[in-house]
Structure formats: C-alpha cells, structure tokens
Design an enzyme around this catalytic site. Structure first.
Site, PDB file in Angstrom:
ATOM      1  N   GLY A 205     -64.588 -44.938 -15.897  1.00 39.16           N
ATOM      2  CA  GLY A 205     -65.462 -46.275 -15.581  1.00 39.16           C
ATOM      3  C   GLY A 205     -65.103 -46.623 -14.074  1.00 39.16           C
ATOM      4  N   ASN A 206     -65.243 -48.143 -13.921  1.00 43.68           N
ATOM      5  CA  ASN A 206     -65.029 -48.608 -12.634  1.00 43.68           C
ATOM      6  C   ASN A 206     -64.812 -50.234 -12.691  1.00 43.68           C
ATOM      7  OD1 ASN A 206     -67.642 -49.983 -12.291  1.00 43.68           O
ATOM      8  ND2 ASN A 206     -68.405 -47.917 -12.081  1.00 43.68           N
ATOM      9  N   ARG A 207     -64.209 -50.597 -11.974  1.00 41.11           N
ATOM     10  CA  ARG A 207     -63.947 -52.094 -11.590  1.00 41.11           C
ATOM     11  C   ARG A 207     -64.940 -53.100 -11.830  1.00 41.11           C
ATOM     12  NH1 ARG A 207     -58.362 -52.234 -10.480  1.00 41.11           N
ATOM     13  NH2 ARG A 207     -57.525 -50.454  -9.616  1.00 41.11           N
ATOM     14  N   SER A 208     -66.169 -52.666 -11.622  1.00 44.87           N
ATOM     15  CA  SER A 208     -67.221 -53.740 -11.481  1.00 44.87           C
ATOM     16  C   SER A 208     -67.243 -54.625 -12.767  1.00 44.87           C
ATOM     17  CB  SER A 208     -68.735 -53.048 -11.736  1.00 44.87           C
ATOM     18  OG  SER A 208     -69.565 -53.808 -11.610  1.00 44.87           O
ATOM     19  N   ALA A 272     -72.762 -50.966 -10.344  1.00 44.33           N
ATOM     20  CA  ALA A 272     -71.728 -49.728  -9.677  1.00 44.33           C
ATOM     21  C   ALA A 272     -71.840 -48.366 -10.494  1.00 44.33           C
ATOM     22  CB  ALA A 272     -70.373 -50.422  -9.958  1.00 44.33           C
TER      23      ALA A 272
END
Length: 404
Positions: A205-208, A272
């Site tokens: 995943g990512n930090r969005s 994102a």
C-alpha cells in the site's frame, strides 16, 4: 432561498435545530414542518423561536392558505432531516396524510433527505427499495453516518452532522439552480490509496489518506456538479451527496475509471495508484520458513490509468477534461517540477497538479501546497492552504478549461 425543513420523529430531531440555525444564519428563510412524532422530541416552540415562523404539522391549520399546496409551491428547496424510515416510506408511496408528506407531493424544487434510523431499519429491503424509488424520482437521499445510535447500538444509520447536511443541501441547490461553475456537469474523482494483495492477509500500500480527494469531491459538489467518487482505501469518509464506487487494487480502479468516461465531463485522478503489484498472489498466508530464508516477491508493472484514460478519451463523442496528480520528490537528476513536466508530457492530460511529497509532507495532513501545470508546461501557483483551498483551485481550473 426559501427552505422547508421537515423533521421526522426520531431522537436525532434535536440535531435539526442546529441545521436550522445554519440555514437562518446563512440568510435563508426557513419554514419548519415537524411530524407529530417529532414534536415529542423537540417542541414547536423551539422551531418557532429558531425559524421566526409559526409552526404546524396539520393540514387543518390556516385552511384558507391551503398550506400543503402553498408551502410546496413556494419552497426553493425541501430538506427532511431526520428522514425516518416511516417518512421515507410514506413519501415513496405518495401518501399525503400530514402537512409534511402533502408538501413533499407539491414540491417544485429539489428535495434532500437525510436518513436516520437503526441499522437494521436502514438495511431492511423495504427501506432500500424506498430509497431507490425516491432517488429514481430525483430526490437526493444522502447516506447516513456510521456510529453510536440510540442506546448501546452502533452502526450505519446515524444522522450526519448538521454541517455535512448543510453542505449537501447547498450542493443540491447549486445543481438545481445552475449557479455553480459546474452545474449540470458530471465530475469523476479518484481518491485514496490502492492496495495490492500479497496474500489473504498482507498487501502493498501507500501513505495516502484520501483527504485531498475528499476535498476535491466537496469542491465539485459545491460548484453544482454531479460527483462520482472512485474510492480506494481512505482514512476519512466520503462527502455526502456524491456517488461512491469502491475499489481496492489498481486494476479495479482502472476498470472503474474507464467505465465512467462516457458519462463524465471532468476526470480528476487524485488517487495514489500503485505502480507495481505482486506477480502472483499467494492463496494462503505467507509464513516464515524454518530454514530462515527470506521470501522473494516478484513485482509487475500496473497499467498507467491516467494515460489509459487519455487514450480512451479519443473515442468519446463529448469533450472531457482530464487532470492528474503527481506526487514527486527531487533526486540527483532533477527537481520535482522538472519531473512533473516530464510526467505531464508522457500522460497527455489537460493539466497536472504537482505535490512535493515526503514522510512529513502531504500524506495525512490537513494542508497542502501544489503547483498546477497546464498542457503547455506553464505553471501557476503555488497554491497553499487547507486541502479544501487547494481543491477549490483545482476544480476552478478544470471548470475554466471545460468552458473554453
């Protein structure tokens, strides 16, 4: 604006008093029509004091004025908050057994309903069918909030906060009145961060947080647009009044975006989206091996959703404005602006919104700073402030391009 505020008979009726205050303090003329059950929770004296108008729920009061006809005809907009399961059922059936339902049948302007009830009532097949019927007739039925209900219950069915209802009502008025820069237009916004499955438990995943995408949806709604939010993982709730399409992976997001293009005037790609995904997804949880060997995970490239949308646009009959977001960091080869201009040239969208990101920048924050790059590479900004301030600038930019 002349507003009729209908109040259903639920414990959440007390929140309608705050909503009424928001309307009156914004300069709107409000007539309150509580159901008989609503007056058991909040008395008519409260509504009269806050609205400055006499309050009745009977068709037999002031018969010479034929109120059930007059109020519906004169109202620029009708709001029902809370809209109980009973009120929505009667409205869907076309009943007119009190002043509120009679007024709803006479409505000429937009109608907004903010449901509030226990989770089981909201999820019941009869209620869902009534909601579908009302929406098919043009009524805006906003999704209820999820949280603490009466007693110890918790779940979806809670009345949204008055400020959220107010925003949804103003957006509905802008759409109906053609007052916003995007009135009558359809806007699709992707938001949140995609998740690429590794196994049934883990993902990449990512930090969005999704906050900027939600602010974009709010800004588009405020300009009168019909908004579809293609939503990946987010830490905040979607704004009331938009249609939400849930996705998880980049591939799901791509399918949803391409499927929406034919019915969209503006596409804003704020999600994102993962550049890579695991080549294979394990069907069972990946476990530590006894020999201590580290697992090897092969990645493959995800499709370029923004570029695919630009390519697909060529086959559309109607104009479509496409905006992208670029989350960039500088490196040894170039600064963020140079990287963003190169990305804009590759993508071919109408404009690109540059975010300079980092571990303590943008992600999860309530403020942002962006630079807007047009198709010719010219830059405007920076735009600094809350994510809503940034969203307003982006939506205004899209509206200007669309109106050319």
């Amino acid at each position: 604006m002349r507003i009729v505020l209908g109040v259903g008979g639920g414990i959440a009726a007390y929140k309608a008093a705050s909503l009424l205050r928001l309307f009156t303090e914004s300069g709107h003329d409000v007539t309150v029509i509580p159901t008989d059950a609503a007056t058991r929770f909040v008395g008519t004296a409260t509504w009269e004091a806050l609205s400055g108008h006499p309050v009745s729920n009977s068709v037999w009061d002031d018969v010479d004025k034929v109120n059930h006809v007059r109020l519906g005809h004169e109202a620029d907009l009708i709001v029902v908050a809370p809209a109980t399961a009973d009120v929505m059922a009667r409205a869907a059936a076309g009943l007119a057994d009190d002043l509120l339902t009679g007024t709803l049948l006479m409505a000429r302007g937009p109608v907004v309903m903010a449901p509030a009830m226990h989770t089981e009532m909201w999820q019941h097949a009869a209620t869902r069918a009534n909601v579908q019927t009302l929406r098919s007739r043009g009524v805006t039925v906003i999704e209820p909030a999820s949280g603490r209900l009466t007693g110890t219950d918790s779940g979806p069915g809670r009345l949204p906060e008055p400020a959220e209802i107010f925003d949804a009502v103003m957006a509905a008025a802008a759409r109906a009145g053609g007052t916003g820069s995007l009135a009558g237009r359809r806007v699709t916004i992707s938001a949140g961060g995609t998740r690429e499955a590794l196994d049934p438990v883990r993902f990449l995943g990512n930090r969005s947080s999704g906050k900027q995408g939600m602010a974009l949806a709010e800004a588009a709604l405020a300009q009168g647009a019909q908004v579809t939010l293609i939503l990946a993982h987010a830490e905040v709730a979607a704004p009331r009044g938009c249609d939400v399409v849930r996705v998880e992976s980049a591939l799901e997001l791509r399918d949803a975006v391409l499927g929406a293009l034919a019915t969209t005037d503006v596409l804003v790609m704020a999600a994102a989206v993962a550049d890579f995904r695991p080549a294979e997804v394990a069907t069972t949880k990946i476990k530590k091996s006894d020999d201590g060997a580290d697992p090897v995970i092969s990645l493959v490239r995800n499709p370029d959703v923004l570029r695919d949308a630009v390519i697909a646009r060529a086959s559309l009959a109607e104009p479509l404005v496409i905006a992208g977001f670029a989350a960039e960091t500088g490196d040894a080869s170039a600064d963020p602006l140079t990287h963003a201009r190169a990305k804009l040239a590759r993508k071919g969208c109408d404009f690109l919104v540059l975010n300079v990101v980092g571990s303590d920048l943008v992600f999860g924050k309530d403020s942002n700073e962006v630079t807007i790059l047009d198709a010719d590479g010219s830059a405007s900004g920076p735009v600094r402030g809350s994510k809503r301030v940034v969203a307003d600038a982006v939506i205004d930019h899209a509206a200007r391009i669309l109106s050319r």
